[in-house]
Design a protein around this motif. Structure first.
Motif, PDB file in Angstrom:
ATOM      1  N   TYR C 112      70.575  87.431 -50.395  1.00  0.00           N
ATOM      2  CA  TYR C 112      70.405  87.719 -51.823  1.00  0.00           C
ATOM      3  C   TYR C 112      70.556  89.211 -52.080  1.00  0.00           C
ATOM      4  O   TYR C 112      71.203  89.642 -53.031  1.00  0.00           O
ATOM      5  CB  TYR C 112      69.041  87.222 -52.298  1.00  0.00           C
ATOM      6  CG  TYR C 112      68.793  87.472 -53.758  1.00  0.00           C
ATOM      7  CD1 TYR C 112      67.783  88.331 -54.177  1.00  0.00           C
ATOM      8  CD2 TYR C 112      69.574  86.843 -54.728  1.00  0.00           C
ATOM      9  CE1 TYR C 112      67.553  88.557 -55.522  1.00  0.00           C
ATOM     10  CE2 TYR C 112      69.357  87.079 -56.072  1.00  0.00           C
ATOM     11  CZ  TYR C 112      68.336  87.926 -56.473  1.00  0.00           C
ATOM     12  OH  TYR C 112      68.118  88.161 -57.794  1.00  0.00           O
ATOM     13  N   PHE C 180      75.573  82.773 -52.668  1.00  0.00           N
ATOM     14  CA  PHE C 180      74.800  83.504 -53.678  1.00  0.00           C
ATOM     15  C   PHE C 180      75.719  84.324 -54.577  1.00  0.00           C
ATOM     16  O   PHE C 180      75.511  84.424 -55.791  1.00  0.00           O
ATOM     17  CB  PHE C 180      73.781  84.429 -53.012  1.00  0.00           C
ATOM     18  CG  PHE C 180      72.600  83.708 -52.415  1.00  0.00           C
ATOM     19  CD1 PHE C 180      71.763  84.357 -51.526  1.00  0.00           C
ATOM     20  CD2 PHE C 180      72.326  82.392 -52.740  1.00  0.00           C
ATOM     21  CE1 PHE C 180      70.667  83.697 -50.973  1.00  0.00           C
ATOM     22  CE2 PHE C 180      71.245  81.729 -52.189  1.00  0.00           C
ATOM     23  CZ  PHE C 180      70.402  82.389 -51.293  1.00  0.00           C
ATOM     24  N   PHE C 202      64.464  85.128 -57.699  1.00  0.00           N
ATOM     25  CA  PHE C 202      64.879  84.509 -56.450  1.00  0.00           C
ATOM     26  C   PHE C 202      64.277  83.127 -56.289  1.00  0.00           C
ATOM     27  O   PHE C 202      64.981  82.143 -56.029  1.00  0.00           O
ATOM     28  CB  PHE C 202      64.473  85.419 -55.283  1.00  0.00           C
ATOM     29  CG  PHE C 202      64.882  84.893 -53.937  1.00  0.00           C
ATOM     30  CD1 PHE C 202      63.955  84.307 -53.089  1.00  0.00           C
ATOM     31  CD2 PHE C 202      66.196  84.984 -53.519  1.00  0.00           C
ATOM     32  CE1 PHE C 202      64.331  83.818 -51.854  1.00  0.00           C
ATOM     33  CE2 PHE C 202      66.583  84.500 -52.275  1.00  0.00           C
ATOM     34  CZ  PHE C 202      65.653  83.914 -51.444  1.00  0.00           C
ATOM     35  N   VAL C 206      67.370  81.362 -58.278  1.00  0.00           N
ATOM     36  CA  VAL C 206      68.415  81.366 -57.252  1.00  0.00           C
ATOM     37  C   VAL C 206      68.237  80.220 -56.269  1.00  0.00           C
ATOM     38  O   VAL C 206      69.162  79.442 -56.007  1.00  0.00           O
ATOM     39  CB  VAL C 206      68.414  82.715 -56.503  1.00  0.00           C
ATOM     40  CG1 VAL C 206      69.384  82.666 -55.339  1.00  0.00           C
ATOM     41  CG2 VAL C 206      68.795  83.830 -57.443  1.00  0.00           C
TER      42      VAL C 206
END
Lengths: 454, 325, 296
Positions: C112, C180, C202, C206
């Protein structure tokens, strides 16, 4: 370094025991299950407790080896009384890439306590480095001197320090055949006698020999062993000793001759089943199969004592001795009679712990040797193991052959430094693949030799 | 057994908690910093654990290897470029280089192409999931089991005998007059045989990754093109492929590196005999047979250096992708 | 290229079933051919695992279907009753599952950051991590063993988790970063505007949208670690209480190869767990990623 004296060969066949007089064994007294109560041996548990100094030490020993499957089960029966009597747990770890594992762990800082390995040449390296415990400080050396042949001892001694103890032994260089279909000499005194029958058979349209060299990462080793057997019998024990100790060049005519004698079998499509292609592509475990098909496609196969178990696995309905039997490799030279070769495993110690000491002492006892004999898989190098402990018919015959041998040597190809061992295996493959390359192959081996000996 | 089950349950609970806790704790520390500094420090908190781990397990051993490559067999004496000179002039090593180049070209090409085909095809049929499971199965097989399987496939018996190997049986049954081949021994077939076995064991891996990427393409996009009259191949070439190009780069790079490093398959099936040596088998022999740490390290360094062209290619794709973001 | 919002998908014209089948015939044929090619080797092994050893060694597996039929479950029985096999399976799970969790977690954090945070040296660091993919396992054995010995982690499960973690990170980071980076910028910007911290973004945005990618990675790491033999032998040890299934299986065979037929059965028994994992993950794969590695 002289060849093994006659005494080992003779004693393996005798019933002499380490302590007291033995009652003459009767022919019917074959009691494999009764551990240790034949021939004056103690109960193995007592021997084990003794080896541990009379105490139940407890604790563990880490042991590294190559055994697996039923073999390992068999060896467990040898270790079981020790664990019971002393309370010590043996953690046996096994890998066929034993060399890799040992080397990594020695260099990485956590070697196993004890190792049992067939690649003795590797142990030489560790002995030189000084990482092996001197077993003469661990074992009862007077008993050891009595129970083990002097020359066998000399192989595992460096600068006065004994770095290894022979544990299990196989007899190499046996010629396997099927008594029901084989028409040739069953105990030829000379190689030429055997080969002339072979050549007649070849002329008659059937290949007399079969060979299988494939064995994964170790492909070629059966050929290397056969060539070593030929070399011993052609050039004699002194030359053989000099050879594995690195004192003669691989390009010597004796070695070339040994290869070529092997080549008469393995590279000739009339002499070996399936020709060189099959030799290279057939797994050594299937190497003898064609002897037992109906009709047979070949009649002779060279391999050590453990081949009996392999053949039995592939053909369970065959009877030992009746349908499957062997004779020793005949003489290849008028000067050297009835020589035999053994291979096996050596036990060595990396870490000096009380438990490891107890284990090594136990393995040196005749009681442990008797248990090894009773597994029906191996011979014991311990001279005090009575002959009737060998209940397996093949091992009993092997013990007989050793007993009447003119001389016994250790298989030189197992004593070479590791790069030469593997180079030798590959050389066998390369030679069978293209016999014309023999000189180049031997030169390459000679180069490896020059780099390999300290 | 019970003890292990307990430990497993414990770790399954504790480890994710630890991971989250680490990040939460680290983030709260970062937030103490003045705003402008946060952006410079925060990324290191996120990559930190990974960097530390790869340093310890990969970078330091690699640097150690570089150092050892300039020393002698026992690592006691400095010998400069001797080990490299020996490698470059060694016939076996040159064979290995030649073979590794073949692997480098053939393995990624075949595995990625087949993986892509598998992903695309199985996506369009109702039994796709079942098909994908069967195609993935070889990936779940260990190198040893794979060696056993392909040992069976390539097994050889002399002409006239009943064949035990699948390939030879097919060959002798369906091609009149054909003789069985010793696939793993004969120099003309053995490298190909090993590569085929490895493709079998890895195409499913490519299929899964490429399949996931394919499924990321919005259906509406494809439908629009179809309605506009484009045929399937055209859609694939001009819409699908460009969209999954980044993933193809990842998969191809991974397979290329695998081809460079390939060891287990070759070791188990031929051990590099009969001209099948690859760089890794040479390195293995130097390391564990000859116990020559100097030469083994030199071979390893040469292997690692071979990644440079691959990295250059990756760098270019990377720059291109980044520019588009 | 964003999905065109004006496209109300016109339903494709339904052609007669026969015609539809014929145009899809090549598709079905190619899949069938692929399947046959791919499945045959495994079928050979499967059939051999139900044959007695002497027959499997001396005749091809297809001959098992001609009389006399002699199938046996002896191989499976021997493997399953082998002392220590159940323990080894538990050991394998205890090695593999935590290692996978750790690898996915640590790699996700790093991926990430590489994908969405700008920092000095980022690109070179990332390429450096990928370059580590090429490091051969064998040269790391002794240094890593020394490290583990120094930390007293040899022979422990924590030690082997760290080893698998270290070895698996380059590929894991490589794969995850690619996914990502393909996430829509707008989605992440929107979260930032709403005041979400990177931590929240996150975990809340994500990760959930990356489930297929995470599942793929988890699957691969699981399979790879499950089938590992050498690292386990060197760093964990082969003694019965800690040995994974790979070690237990390789110990089924004697030093000269006797007992190899047990490997055929053991290979299938060993495959069961990774296959279960694969099926579990399948459901995660079929959820479309919003924008996977699609760039627009």
């Amino acid at each position: 370094m002289r060849r093994l004296s006659l005494s080992l060969a003779v004693i393996l066949g005798l019933t002499a025991t380490a302590c007291g007089t033995a009652p003459a064994p009767s022919a019917s007294e074959t009691t494999p299950a009764a551990s240790g109560d034949s021939g004056g041996l103690r109960d193995p548990k007592d021997a084990a407790l003794d080896a541990a100094g009379g105490e139940q030490l407890g604790g563990t020993v880490s042991m590294l080896g190559v055994l697996g499957g039923e073999e390992l089960d068999a060896f467990d029966t040898v270790l079981a009384p020790f664990e019971e009597a002393t309370g010590i747990t043996i953690e046996y770890e096994s890998s066929r890439d034993l060399g890799v594992l040992i080397q990594t762990r020695v260099d990485g800082g956590n070697p196993p306590d004890v190792v049992s390995t067939p690649t003795i040449g590797q142990l030489f390296d560790y002995a030189v480095q000084g990482v092996l415990v001197d077993l003469s400080q661990v074992l009862d050396m007077s008993a050891v001197a009595q129970n083990y042949d002097e020359d066998l001892m000399n192989i595992v001694t460096r600068d006065g320090a004994m770095f290894g103890l022979f544990n299990t032994v196989n007899l190499a260089g046996l010629i396997w055949y099927n008594p029901t279909t084989y028409t040739g000499p069953t105990d030829p005194a000379e190689w030429d006698e055997l080969q002339s029958w072979a050549m007649d058979t070849a002329a008659g349209g059937t290949t007399p020999w079969c060979v299988g060299l494939e064995s994964g990462a170790a492909s070629g080793w059966p050929g290397a062993e056969f060539i070593t057997g030929i070399l011993l019998r052609q050039a004699g024990p002194e030359f053989h000793d000099q050879w594995w100790q690195g004192e003669v060049a691989w390009t010597s005519p004796e070695i070339k001759r040994a290869f070529e004698t092997y080549g008469e079998i393995a590279t000739d499509p009339d002499m070996v089943y399936g020709g060189p292609t099959a030799v290279l592509a057939t797994s050594f475990e299937n190497g003898a199969d064609a002897i037992f098909t109906d009709p047979p496609s070949c009649f002779l196969h060279e391999q050590a004592t453990f081949m009996g178990g392999i053949i039995a696995g592939n053909f369970p309905e065959l009877e030992p001795i009746e349908d499957v039997d062997f004779f020793g490799m005949p003489d290849l030279s008028p000067e050297h009679h009835d020589l035999q070769q053994i291979s096996g495993e050596v036990v060595a110690m990396f870490n000096d712990t009380p438990q490891a000491r107890a284990l090594v002492n136990y393995l040196a006892t005749p009681e442990a040797g008797a248990l090894i004999a009773q597994t029906g898989r191996w011979l014991s190098p311990n001279k005090s193991v009575p002959a009737e402990q060998y209940t397996d018919p093949f091992l009993a015959r092997a013990a007989e052959i050793l007993g009447s041998a003119g001389g016994v040597s250790y298989l030189g190809s197992d004593l070479l430094p590791q790069p030469l061992v593997e180079g030798f295996w590959r050389a066998t493959l390369d030679y069978v693949n293209d016999p014309a390359q023999l000189d180049a192959i031997l030169t390459e081996l000679e180069e490896i030799r020059q780099e390999s000996y300290p | 057994m019970l003890e292990r089950a307990g430990q497993l349950a414990l770790s399954v609970v504790v480890l994710p908690v630890l991971l989250v806790a680490y990040l939460a704790a680290a983030e709260s520390v970062v937030r103490f910093l003045p705003r402008p500094r946060q952006g410079a420090v925060r990324p290191w908190v996120w990559v930190g654990p990974a960097v530390v781990l790869v340093l310890a397990f990969l970078v330091i051993p690699a640097l150690n290897t570089l150092y050892l490559s300039f020393m002698d067999a026992d690592s006691t004496r400095f010998v400069a470029g001797e080990n490299y000179a020996h490698a470059i002039t060694d016939a076996d090593f040159l064979t290995a280089i030649r073979n590794s180049v073949v692997w480098l070209v053939a393995l990624p090409a075949l595995a990625v192409a087949l993986g892509l085909a598998m992903a695309v095809l199985t996506d369009r049929v109702p039994y796709g999931t079942a098909a994908r499971s069967m195609l993935f199965l070889p990936v779940a097989i260990s190198a040893v089991a794979g060696g056993v399987i392909w040992g069976f496939m390539y097994d050889y018996r002399p002409p006239g005998a009943a064949q035990t190997g699948t390939l030879n049986a097919l060959l002798t049954s369906f091609v009149p007059g054909a003789e069985p081949q010793s696939w793993l021994v004969s120099a003309s077939t053995n490298n190909g045989a090993l590569i085929v076995a490895t493709v079998w064991m890895t195409a499913g891996f490519c299929m899964v990754i490429l399949g996931a990427a394919l499924r990321g393409i919005p259906d509406e996009l494809l439908e629009a093109a179809r309605v506009d009259g484009a045929n399937e191949f055209h859609i694939f070439a001009s819409i699908t492929l460009p969209l999954v190009a980044p993933t193809i780069t990842v998969v191809t790079t991974t397979m290329a590196i695998l081809a460079l490093k390939v060891f287990d398959t070759v070791y188990v099936m031929t051990n590099g005999n009969f001209g099948t040596e690859v760089i890794a088998t040479i390195m293995f022999k130097e390391l564990f047979s000859a116990r020559d740490y100097g030469r083994a390290s030199a071979v390893a360094v040469i292997l690692m250096a071979a990644i440079v062209p691959i990295m250059i290619w990756n760098l270019r794709s990377y720059r291109r992708e980044e520019a588009a973001r | 290229m964003r999905a065109s919002p004006t496209l109300a998908a016109a339903t494709p014209v339904k052609r007669p079933r026969y015609a539809r089948f014929m145009t899809r015939l090549p598709l079905h044929l190619s899949i069938t051919v692929l399947l046959i090619l791919w499945v045959t080797p495994t079928v050979g092994l499967l059939v051999s695992s139900f044959r007695p050893a002497n027959e499997a060694a001396t005749s091809g597996w297809w001959t098992a279907f001609t009389p006399p039929l002699s199938f046996t479950v002896e191989n499976y029985a021997q493997v399953m009753t082998r002392r220590g096999l159940g323990v080894s399976m538990m050991n394998s799970l205890l090695i593999t599952i935590p290692a996978t969790i750790l690898t996915v977690g640590v790699a996700a954090y790093a991926a990430y950051a590489f994908a969405w945070m700008k920092f000095r040296g980022r690109d070179w660091l990332f390429l450096g991590v990928i370059a580590l993919l090429v490091v051969p396992l064998q040269i790391t054995l002794v240094p890593v063993l020394r490290l583990l010995n120094g930390l007293s982690l040899t022979g422990t499960f924590v030690g082997i988790w760290l080893v698998h973690l270290g070895y698996g990170l380059p590929f894991a980071i490589y794969l995850l970063r690619s996914f990502f980076a393909g996430l829509p910028k707008e989605m992440l910007d929107a979260a930032a505007i709403d005041g979400a911290s990177p931590f929240m973004t996150f975990f809340r945005i994500v990760l959930p949208t990356s489930v297929p990618a995470l599942a793929s990675l988890a699957l691969f790491e699981f399979v790879f670690n499950w089938n590992d033999l050498l690292s386990a032998l060197v760093f964990l040890g082969g003694s019965r209480d800690v040995a994974p299934m790979t070690v237990a299986v390789s110990n089924l065979v004697a030093s000269h190869g006797e007992g190899w037929q047990l490997l055929t059965a053991a290979a299938f028994l060993s495959m069961i767990i990774p296959l279960i994992v694969f099926f579990t993950m399948q459901r995660q794969f079929t959820r479309g990623i919003v924008a996977g590695s699609v760039k627009g």
